[in-house]
Design a protein around this motif. Structure first.
Motif, PDB file in Angstrom:
ATOM      1  N   PRO A 214       0.823  -1.208   0.000  1.00  0.00           N
ATOM      2  CA  PRO A 214       0.000   0.000   0.000  1.00  0.00           C
ATOM      3  C   PRO A 214       0.857   1.258   0.000  1.00  0.00           C
ATOM      4  O   PRO A 214       2.075   1.200   0.199  1.00  0.00           O
ATOM      5  N   SER A 215       0.219   2.385  -0.212  1.00  0.00           N
ATOM      6  CA  SER A 215       0.901   3.671  -0.126  1.00  0.00           C
ATOM      7  C   SER A 215       0.830   4.171   1.311  1.00  0.00           C
ATOM      8  O   SER A 215      -0.247   4.345   1.872  1.00  0.00           O
ATOM      9  N   SER A 216       1.991   4.381   1.904  1.00  0.00           N
ATOM     10  CA  SER A 216       2.054   4.881   3.282  1.00  0.00           C
ATOM     11  C   SER A 216       3.413   5.541   3.483  1.00  0.00           C
ATOM     12  O   SER A 216       4.298   5.473   2.614  1.00  0.00           O
ATOM     13  N   ARG A 217       3.600   6.153   4.623  1.00  0.00           N
ATOM     14  CA  ARG A 217       4.899   6.773   4.918  1.00  0.00           C
ATOM     15  C   ARG A 217       6.017   5.737   4.934  1.00  0.00           C
ATOM     16  O   ARG A 217       7.140   5.999   4.522  1.00  0.00           O
ATOM     17  N   SER A 218       5.702   4.555   5.398  1.00  0.00           N
ATOM     18  CA  SER A 218       6.731   3.515   5.510  1.00  0.00           C
ATOM     19  C   SER A 218       7.111   2.914   4.158  1.00  0.00           C
ATOM     20  O   SER A 218       8.195   2.349   4.013  1.00  0.00           O
ATOM     21  N   THR A 219       6.224   3.028   3.160  1.00  0.00           N
ATOM     22  CA  THR A 219       6.527   2.445   1.849  1.00  0.00           C
ATOM     23  C   THR A 219       6.973   3.487   0.828  1.00  0.00           C
ATOM     24  O   THR A 219       7.384   3.126  -0.271  1.00  0.00           O
ATOM     25  N   GLU A 220       6.915   4.770   1.175  1.00  0.00           N
ATOM     26  CA  GLU A 220       7.325   5.809   0.223  1.00  0.00           C
ATOM     27  C   GLU A 220       8.797   5.662  -0.126  1.00  0.00           C
ATOM     28  O   GLU A 220       9.666   5.667   0.753  1.00  0.00           O
ATOM     29  N   ASN A 221       9.095   5.501  -1.406  1.00  0.00           N
ATOM     30  CA  ASN A 221      10.461   5.318  -1.912  1.00  0.00           C
ATOM     31  C   ASN A 221      11.192   4.162  -1.224  1.00  0.00           C
ATOM     32  O   ASN A 221      12.408   4.214  -1.042  1.00  0.00           O
ATOM     33  N   MET A 222      10.451   3.117  -0.851  1.00  0.00           N
ATOM     34  CA  MET A 222      11.102   1.975  -0.206  1.00  0.00           C
ATOM     35  C   MET A 222      12.014   1.225  -1.189  1.00  0.00           C
ATOM     36  O   MET A 222      12.944   0.538  -0.781  1.00  0.00           O
ATOM     37  N   ILE A 223      11.736   1.395  -2.492  1.00  0.00           N
ATOM     38  CA  ILE A 223      12.601   0.794  -3.505  1.00  0.00           C
ATOM     39  C   ILE A 223      13.387   1.914  -4.178  1.00  0.00           C
ATOM     40  O   ILE A 223      12.934   2.590  -5.091  1.00  0.00           O
ATOM     41  N   GLY A 224      14.607   2.122  -3.671  1.00  0.00           N
ATOM     42  CA  GLY A 224      15.500   3.132  -4.222  1.00  0.00           C
ATOM     43  C   GLY A 224      16.801   2.486  -4.671  1.00  0.00           C
ATOM     44  O   GLY A 224      16.876   1.273  -4.886  1.00  0.00           O
ATOM     45  N   ALA A 225      17.839   3.298  -4.794  1.00  0.00           N
ATOM     46  CA  ALA A 225      19.121   2.805  -5.302  1.00  0.00           C
ATOM     47  C   ALA A 225      19.681   1.690  -4.431  1.00  0.00           C
ATOM     48  O   ALA A 225      20.203   0.685  -4.943  1.00  0.00           O
TER      49      ALA A 225
END
Length: 411
Positions: A214-225
């Motif tokens: 889901p979209s949440s603060r904890s998942t925001e940009n969880m997949i980055g470099a």
């Protein structure tokens, strides 16, 4: 009880507004129940919605219409909002709760549609069909097996093992894939899937990665470099979950370097508000990349099922006071009691309100034949069944109870 008298408010005076071309299945449900519906094909801006909503009792939206506090402040008659989609992040749930507006959605109705498409995308990407298709359209014959593989025997990594993720898991195993998954909670696997405790370990084993969070603060940009650096070289990446979850610039770098050999993306941090609008993403014109306009759950079957699901919840709340499935009003569902009138009372969750309700009624010799209370952190929801001859008196008294938000004579 006579089904035509489930609500005391005349049905012809109840205003139902559906936006964003919601399925005709929903319209049929309301029409068959005796209500008139106004249906608009697109989303509305905050300004336009404020002008439209002042006399609306039930509002239906999909993902584009934003329900802000300003909109809710203008919606003086609004009883409930139906989100005809799986999410509710387009609604200010805190403001809706404070206003005593029930918010419903359809968290399961498009599960199969998304799951099937993820499997289809996996086949297209692992066979590099996208590049061969483009070549054929450009008049180039690219008949080769290099870089093309079967799904059978490959490892699918699922991030988020919820309703959709677990369905993808079942379909993948049916094709002979090995399934591993990561979730913040311990989840019982379906079939032979195995839970992995860290993204680093998950990504290091995966041939294909599919996101379902889901979209949440904890998942925001969880997949980055950093997360993408853990990916096994040559893996395929699919995001049909939420646009805010992935750093697209980092994903582009991983695609250009060959760390990731292909990707399918359906959701983006910023999406156009209407069809035909300009759209831009860093992933455009990259090889073996599929870009789709947020259509993961957009099938005729899914929209039909969503229409039935959400309209049913809205009607149950409007006519019976049943709030199961609401994200704002506490969940209550109670059977009708013969020879009574039912009153719904929503109030701030502070000490003494229930006592004040009972005191006001008892002092006026109004007997309560049935009473049900449920609270959440912000509000309380009381369903009262009282003598039919005294229901109007009871309604007037309850409207004057301190901390009252909404009161409605149901029938």
């Amino acid at each position: 009880m006579d089904q035509q008298k489930l609500t005391s408010y005349p049905k012809e005076k109840i205003s139902i507004l559906l936006l964003e071309n919601i399925s005709d299945a929903a319209v049929a449900e309301f029409t068959n129940a005796g209500y008139s519906v106004r249906k608009l094909s697109g989303a509305l801006s905050e300004e336009d919605l404020i002008a439209e909503i002042k006399d609306v009792h039930l509002l239906g939206i999909r993902s584009k219409t934003q329900i802000t506090r300003n909109v809710l402040d203008a919606a003086k008659k609004l009883q409930a909002i139906g989100c005809f989609c799986i999410g509710t992040n387009q609604v200010d749930l805190k403001a809706a709760t404070e206003a005593g507006v029930a918010v419903f959605n359809a968290p399961y109705s498009n599960t199969r549609s998304v799951a099937e498409l993820v499997i289809g995308l996996s086949i297209m990407l692992i066979r590099r069909i996208i590049d061969k298709n483009i070549a054929a359209h450009n008049g180039i014959w690219m008949k080769e097996a290099k870089g093309s593989y079967e799904l059978r025997g490959k490892t699918l990594a699922i991030v988020g093992y919820g309703n959709i993720g677990s369905q993808v898991s079942v379909l993948a195993e049916a094709l002979g894939m090995n399934v591993i998954y990561y979730d913040v909670e311990t989840k019982l696997p379906l079939g032979n899937a195995t839970q992995i405790r860290s993204l680093k370990d998950l990504f290091g084993q995966a041939d294909i990665i599919s996101l379902h969070v889901p979209s949440s603060r904890s998942t925001e940009n969880m997949i980055g470099a950093e997360a993408l650096s853990y990916v096994k070289p040559g893996a395929i990446f699919i995001n049909y979950a939420r646009g805010e979850v992935v750093d697209l610039d980092a994903l582009k770098e991983a695609l250009v370097s060959g760390q990731i050999s292909g990707a399918a993306i359906d959701v983006f941090p910023v999406e156009p508000e209407k069809n035909g609008a300009a759209f831009s993403t860093p992933l455009q014109k990259l090889p073996n990349v599929i870009l789709t306009p947020h259509i993961g759950g957009s099938t005729e079957e899914a929209q039909h099922n969503i229409g039935l699901d959400v309209s049913s919840k809205l009607l149950n709340y409007l006519e019976k006071g049943a709030s199961f499935g609401s994200h704002t009003v506490p969940a209550i569902s109670v059977p009708a009691i013969e020879h009574t009138h039912r009153i719904l009372h929503i109030h701030e969750n502070v000490p003494g309100v229930l006592s004040a309700i009972n005191t006001a009624l008892s002092e006026n010799k109004i007997n309560i034949l049935g009473q049900y209370l449920k609270t959440n952190e912000q509000i309380g929801y009381v369903v009262l069944d009282v003598d039919t001859k005294l229901s109007q008196d009871a309604l007037a008294l309850l409207r004057n109870v301190k901390h009252t938000i909404k009161t409605r004579l149901l029938y």
